[in-house]
Design an enzyme around this catalytic site. Structure first.
Site, PDB file in Angstrom:
ATOM      1  N   GLU A 141       0.576  -1.287   0.012  1.00  0.00           N
ATOM      2  CA  GLU A 141       0.026   0.106  -0.174  1.00  0.00           C
ATOM      3  C   GLU A 141       0.780   0.898  -0.283  1.00  0.00           C
ATOM      4  O   GLU A 141       1.678   1.845   0.880  1.00  0.00           O
ATOM      5  CB  GLU A 141      -1.002  -0.131   1.267  1.00  0.00           C
ATOM      6  N   GLU A 188      -4.783  -6.880   1.946  1.00  0.00           N
ATOM      7  CA  GLU A 188      -3.668  -7.257   2.091  1.00  0.00           C
ATOM      8  C   GLU A 188      -3.664  -9.570   1.321  1.00  0.00           C
ATOM      9  O   GLU A 188      -2.644  -9.784   1.565  1.00  0.00           O
ATOM     10  CB  GLU A 188      -3.806  -7.855   3.332  1.00  0.00           C
ATOM     11  N   ILE A 206      -1.357  -8.607   9.212  1.00  0.00           N
ATOM     12  CA  ILE A 206      -1.633  -9.303   8.368  1.00  0.00           C
ATOM     13  C   ILE A 206      -2.277 -10.435   9.091  1.00  0.00           C
ATOM     14  O   ILE A 206      -2.601 -10.982   8.214  1.00  0.00           O
ATOM     15  CB  ILE A 206       0.325  -9.887   8.893  1.00  0.00           C
ATOM     16  N   HIS A 239      -2.125  -1.453  15.996  1.00  0.00           N
ATOM     17  CA  HIS A 239      -1.343  -1.000  15.757  1.00  0.00           C
ATOM     18  C   HIS A 239       0.211  -1.570  16.265  1.00  0.00           C
ATOM     19  O   HIS A 239       0.986  -0.905  15.745  1.00  0.00           O
ATOM     20  CB  HIS A 239      -1.587   0.192  15.598  1.00  0.00           C
TER      21      HIS A 239
END
Ligand SMILES: Cc1ncc(C[n+]2csc(CCOP(=O)(O)OP(=O)(O)O)c2C)c(N)n1
Ligand SMILES: Cc1ncc(C[n+]2csc(CCOP(=O)(O)OP(=O)(O)O)c2C)c(N)n1
Ligand SMILES: [Mg+2]
Ligand SMILES: [Mg+2]
Lengths: 340, 332, 340, 332
Positions: free
Chosen positions: A41, A74, A101, A143
């Site tokens: 990305e 993803e 992921i 995150h």
């Protein structure tokens, strides 16, 4: 701590951050091998060369077929990486942050890691997954997680987690050349710290730990961001007259058993320190192995320090308590050596 | 949506025969596989594609060995159609070391790069994102190679389908998404899992051509597959083909079929594409009864040879657990 | 081995398989609590009550709003479970096989497991994920993996993995009543084995191990399918005059430290046996903890047995070698006690 | 696709004022947040929604506290529009124990069930599958409650979007999928990540109504949101609304905007919906300059109060790491 440039061929030293080292490695790898691809990305220059700028300049130099920004998807990023790798390319796919992921686990675990084995060796999947993570920036519960333990437990994929700038470059070069899938973890507390990197820094072999500080009383086994924490702790311990050896695994899987066992055999004590959760975490494999291999030779039980059993919290006070701090390491070592 | 391009391509006599040959090879192989399982000679989960032969047979008649396929657990027909030799196939499903995957992958992970059988997955939807990677590589190579992603109707409801079709369209990848719509996902009827009447309509959401095709009609299949493959080779991007068909043997070997009515099953078998196409070839003079009987003998001999070969093969050594995990063998 | 019905109120004993026990638990839970929901692929009776028939009869009895078949879309299955759970329901979502949870890891890890913590306790996610797995049926690389280690390492979700029929029923009843997410693992080698279940079998508390066989020379710590393996090994060892204690954890996370440590303190030796991979696997946590807590009290290093570092192979000969066998346990114990 | 139902609903004067009040509350709060960050008083990633106020303000004018929303990291405007009180919001983004999540969640995970703010996720796409669960619960409860899933244009390319819309359609769930199409996904322009010209077209693939709406026009938004919410309450199932808008402050606080042209940004700001709607209210006599000035003072006072409150709050104790992991506190 510029010991990270130890035993490197003498020559010009460049000051750069881990991020700069990653960018340099990508340039060098794409330059040397036309099969190397970079995508993920926002990675192309049209999109600013990554939200962090880590891939800046690559698409301008190598073209936007080899360096491509992708949709936010993803599974399709990892799928494209797998197919391209099987077709003879060396894709370096970026998963912006490690928590993301989780939407591509099937591609990584059921496919990238298994296709060589399931095909009886007919398929090769020489891809690299670059991903950033780590607490310390108050990005909270979705995150910042260190999930390398999941992948170390997954047969068929290697896991690399550098701390120092030179290692970021040398290990990424090796990961890209490796014939098998490699998860390359960039830690957000070390990635932007300046270090010294030999101008001619080449590949550093995977699976080899490095003793970043020698010592005789206790071995601190660690990797990634916690290497700084352990080095800081070792400094404090030295002032208190305790000599700690710091071993930076650099590669989590396959990990360097030999170097770790040799060090612990010498010191007789070990503390395994990870940013990943302590409970059922990667530190357990190392502690369990040490006690198996060095039974009867240890002066104290092998201790583990890692994140507590909770999500990464937002408030700074909580995030600081969540992360293992040098003081935690010092206290643990003091207890082991029977001081404090 | 079932119309192909006005100037629809049609298979010539030779191609029709080639398609039939591939169909028959699939069917004879499937028949033999089920026999071996019934006789307990093979112990493996088996997902028969009996009834779906036309789809890969027709598509494969338009492909070369350089073209690639990514298929699924119900994919042996796709591989046989693509030209995968039967000896390594049978040795693999028999768990022998001479199997194409040394007995490590089994029927759900058959792989044979020489004939373009790149990936066989047991995970619903996962053939699609990986197919994109091969297609991207073809773009980078500047080749005219295409990649086929085979999947089922149920798979069109999982995230991987969506992500793969979107990326393929944005990147204009030379890939064809071939959905074998056999009306069921395991025990679930199409409309109970899928929110749209025609899966081909989903192509609209990706700015991609999409067609619903009669997957039992080699002529309709040929016209649409030809257009899609030409489009891909010309660098114009991906196509979604929804191929209507039926699986005669249920989801997996031993399936009780309780979730479908006897009538609908009978009706489907009534329209069995294999005898129908066979009759058509003779009617239209493309082939004679004798030719096809001979062809059948040749194919049955090939299947029989593969079975015997597989039974003569050794089982893999347990050292294989340390091989092919990585390029470098793992130390004992 | 009908010790699994120990200290249960006397009363009628029913013969049923683990699968029968799961079905019975679902009926009982839905009967007792109208908030309990069951859904997943093919679970309703229109679809035959599950491909294995485990949920047969539920939708006929409780209606197809409470018992729903879903599309093949595990992210949407888990998402619906999370939302419904937060809205006050108790969803029991089925993920047909454990390998398929890889497409829903974000929902499980970033959301189900974290929402209570990230919301400061405002959100509750009382859901159960039922999933089947285990090698032994030649379903090969993508249909047999034991990934419980990943989830045990994930804060905020409990992991239950029974072996015996009565435990399948009692632990599932507790999992459904539990106010937090629970992953309930059905093992394909134990799920279809008949056992005895008290007609009045009620909830069995999570987090409590059970000593399925007492012994004095060594402790075999295990759970799920490997409990049979260890019990068989214990039998063979007994013939050789070695007395092995078999501890069935039943709950992997949180695991019953007390029971395990008490047993190992008594025997002085431990072997941890899992079907999950040995490398960075769940056995490491148990081994690491034992050596930490019982340092100096052990007669031998804690050993671990688990799957080798490879994907689950197809060929029967390879699958048999992949799975830990009673003979492997016996050999390991013999080496520990200095025999054989 | 931009036409709503022929008999399109229109907001009455009172509703228009209500919508504007919500917009202004969003904007004033956003302005104060950015000021506090610039002054270093708040250290947190912040994703401003400046420019996107009309979307949640209009939708929220049609909802009650019982109706639920699931939103994203760029979602504080959705919460403020929904009526979330500012004191616990500010205490949370300041990491204080009196924050709505005790300082554990922060700005990306704000939650406030009392006003229907159920989930705020930092994972692209994940608001949608979870929203389905609340909608399913409403069906089970037999209530008329609806759930709104907010997400962005980039999120329409991820698998969760596809799976969620398909399930919602098959189950006829009372959920509305509201896509704030601001033309960018982080630094990626719409057309470089999204394969279709209108995201609303993807609804076709789910047999679901889908509309592209002017997200800066309270009247167009109202007509479409009203129809979608009525449809959901009537048990007719989900709707996809693509709301065209623009984010004035880039992706995240500090974003350099290098990926967009000065012109397009200027053009968008030129069409700032807030002053435009304000002017319109006065023109059309719905409100007077004085009224709106007074309203603004009230709102600014509320924001100021929340800021001061947050600064007076304690930081959480580290014991909080052992709380709320499970219902039962974890032993020290
Ligand atoms: C992600 C995932 N979920 C569930 C399954 C179990 N499963 C195997 S085949 C199948 C049905 C697939 O139906 P369809 O896509 O129509 O293909 P068909 O079997 O009809 O050829 C399911 C649900 C799986 N393999 N992978
Ligand atoms: C699964 C996942 N991948 C990547 C990211 C990183 N990320 C955060 S916001 C964002 C862009 C989302 O764009 P859009 O959906 O248009 O919403 P917007 O930010 O424009 O409001 C990305 C890629 C993420 N949070 N989750
Ligand atoms: Mg089907
Ligand atoms: Mg956007």
């Amino acid at each position: 701590m510029s010991t990270d440039t130890m035993n490197k061929p003498a020559g010009e030293m460049l000051k750069m951050t881990g991020q700069g080292a990653v960018t340099a490695a990508l340039f060098q790898a794409m330059q040397e091998d036309p099969k190397v691809l970079v995508f993920g990305e926002d990675v192309a220059d049209r999109e600013g060369g990554g939200v962090m700028g880590t891939t800046r300049g690559l698409s301008d130099k190598f073209g936007d077929l080899r360096v491509r920004s992708t949709p936010i998807a993803e599974q399709s990023i990892m799928g494209a990486a797998i197919g391209a790798a099987m077709a003879g390319y060396k894709p370096v796919a970026e998963i912006m942050l490690m928590n993301f992921i989780t939407v591509a686990m099937d591609m990584v675990v059921n496919h990238a890691a298994k296709l060589r084995f399931m095909s009886g060796g007919q398929s090769q999947v020489p891809l690299v997954i670059r991903t950033l993570t780590g607490a310390g920036w108050q990005t909270a519960g979705q995150h910042s997680d260190h999930y390398e333990g999941w992948f170390a437990h997954t047969a068929g994929i290697k896991v690399v987690a550098p701390c120092f700038a030179a290692d970021y470059k040398g290990l990424l070069l090796s990961a890209i050349q490796d014939p098998d899938p490699v998860l390359f973890i960039e830690n957000s507390r070390t990635m932007f710290v300046p270090g010294e990197v030999p101008a001619d820094q080449g590949p550093i072999p995977l699976g080899k730990a490095r003793v970043v500080q020698e010592g005789t009383d206790v071995t601190l086994v660690t990797y990634s961001g916690m290497t700084y924490t352990c080095a800081a702790a070792a400094g404090e311990l030295a002032n208190a007259g305790i000599s700690a050896e710091v071993v930076d695994l650099r590669t989590v899987s396959p990990w360097d058993k030999q170097t770790v066992l040799a060090s612990v055999e010498k010191t007789g004590r070990a503390v395994v320190v990870t940013e990943a959760g302590r409970y059922f975490g990667p530190g357990a494999e190392i502690a369990a192995t040490i006690q198996e291999e060095l039974f009867g030779k240890l002066k104290a039980p092998v201790r583990r320090l890692g994140a507590p059993y909770c999500a990464v919290p937002f408030a700074k006070v909580l995030e600081d308590a969540y992360l293992v701090q040098p003081a935690d390491v010092v206290a643990t070592v003091n207890a082991l050596v029977g001081k404090g | 949506m079932s119309q192909a391009t006005s100037n629809a391509a049609s298979p010539d006599a030779e191609t029709q025969l080639d398609i039939f040959r591939r169909m028959l090879r699939i069917e004879r192989n499937d028949d033999a596989t089920r026999r071996q399982i019934r006789q307990g000679r093979i112990t493996a989960p088996y997902y028969s594609a009996r009834g779906q032969e036309v789809i890969p047979a027709t598509i494969s008649s338009l492909l070369t060995d350089d073209d690639k396929i990514c298929t699924i657990y119900r994919g042996i027909h796709d591989m046989v159609a693509k030209g995968m030799p039967l000896r390594p196939l049978w040795a693999e499903i028999s768990g022998r070391v001479d199997g194409t995957c040394k007995g490590k992958g089994g029927p759900m992970h058959l792989t044979h790069p020489e004939t373009g059988v790149m990936v066989t997955t047991g995970i619903v939807g996962s053939s699609m994102p990986i197919a994109n990677g091969f297609a991207w590589a073809a773009l980078l190579d500047g080749s005219k190679q295409v990649t086929i992603a085979y999947f089922g109707d149920g798979a069109s409801n999982i995230g991987a389908f969506h992500e793969a079709l979107n990326l393929a369209s944005v990147w204009k990848l030379p890939v064809i998404f071939v959905c074998a719509n056999n009306g069921f996902a395991e025990h679930t009827r199409y409309e109970n899992g899928t929110s749209v009447d025609f899966i081909s309509k989903r192509a609209i959401g990706y700015g991609m051509p999409g067609y619903t095709v009669d997957g039992n009609d080699p002529f309709d299949m040929y016209a649409h597959a030809h257009a899609a493959i030409e489009r891909a080779r010309a660098g114009e991007g991906p196509t979604l083909l929804e191929c209507k068909t039926f699986r005669f043997m249920g989801h997996v070997f031993g399936d009780a079929d309780g979730y479908m009515t006897k009538e609908e099953k009978a009706a489907a078998i009534e329209k069995d594409p294999l005898p129908a196409f066979r009759a058509k070839l003779i009617e239209s003079g493309v082939a004679t009864e004798e030719q096809l009987a001979e062809l059948q003998q040749k194919i049955e001999a090939e299947v029989q040879d593969a079975i015997e070969f597989s039974q003569s093969c050794e089982y893999p050594s347990t050292d294989e657990l340390r091989r092919d995990v990585f390029a470098e063998e793992i130390a004992a």
